[in-house]
Design an enzyme around this catalytic site. Sequence first.
Site, PDB file in Angstrom:
ATOM      1  CD  GLN A 124      -3.373  24.728  41.043  1.00  0.00           C
ATOM      2  OE1 GLN A 124      -2.604  23.944  40.500  1.00  0.00           O
ATOM      3  NE2 GLN A 124      -3.449  24.891  42.357  1.00  0.00           N
TER       4      GLN A 124
ATOM      5  CG  LEU B 181       0.048  25.437  45.591  1.00  0.00           C
ATOM      6  CD1 LEU B 181       0.998  25.787  44.452  1.00  0.00           C
ATOM      7  CD2 LEU B 181       0.695  25.722  46.936  1.00  0.00           C
TER       8      LEU B 181
ATOM      9  CD  GLU C 190      -1.030  19.989  40.193  1.00  0.00           C
ATOM     10  OE1 GLU C 190      -1.615  20.957  39.646  1.00  0.00           O
ATOM     11  OE2 GLU C 190      -0.865  19.929  41.426  1.00  0.00           O
TER      12      GLU C 190
END
Length: 189
Positions: A50, A99, A141
């Site tokens: 990310q 995000l 994650e």
Amino acid sequence: MIYPITAYGDPVLKEEAQDIQQDYPNLQELIDDMFATMYHAHGVGLAAPQISKSIRLFVIDSEPMMDEGDEGKGVKKAFINPEILEETGEEWGFEEGCLSIPGVREVVYRPERIVIRYFDQDWNEHTDTFDGMTARVIQHEYDHIEGILFTDHLNGLKKRLIKNKLSKISKGEVDADYKMKFPALAKKR
């Protein structure tokens, strides 16, 4: 240092990330920066892809996700070269966001318990069991370092319903209260 968050559509988010070695340059600084970036963006987890780094590293702080009465039971730590060994328990749904995909939230079903082997930021090896919300944050994650996004868990209808939103995100047509890096904008330069 606060990194820009890599937006949906960037190929790094769909790659399987690579293991890192103990001599990875400035690893402690990177971990500190990832926590700072995650908190700046009001996240509870952040994977290296990310921030455009295709390495098997993610950080989490599940404390903000704990239910009333479970305060203090959250987990804050870095996971280096993790491997989920087992996923057990009943699958339960929860509305997830990401995000890298601002403004999109959908219910994802995940097993309630995991066993994961990983190295911490001091290169100590652990095999731990996590459940509930912490397990979910870790699974989300972990998916990132496997090249999987939460939207990949959705059925065909849900994927079609959010297709336009995802396209707009990849083009930079989204509001986020943190700095982002958009794949389509990088190509135009």
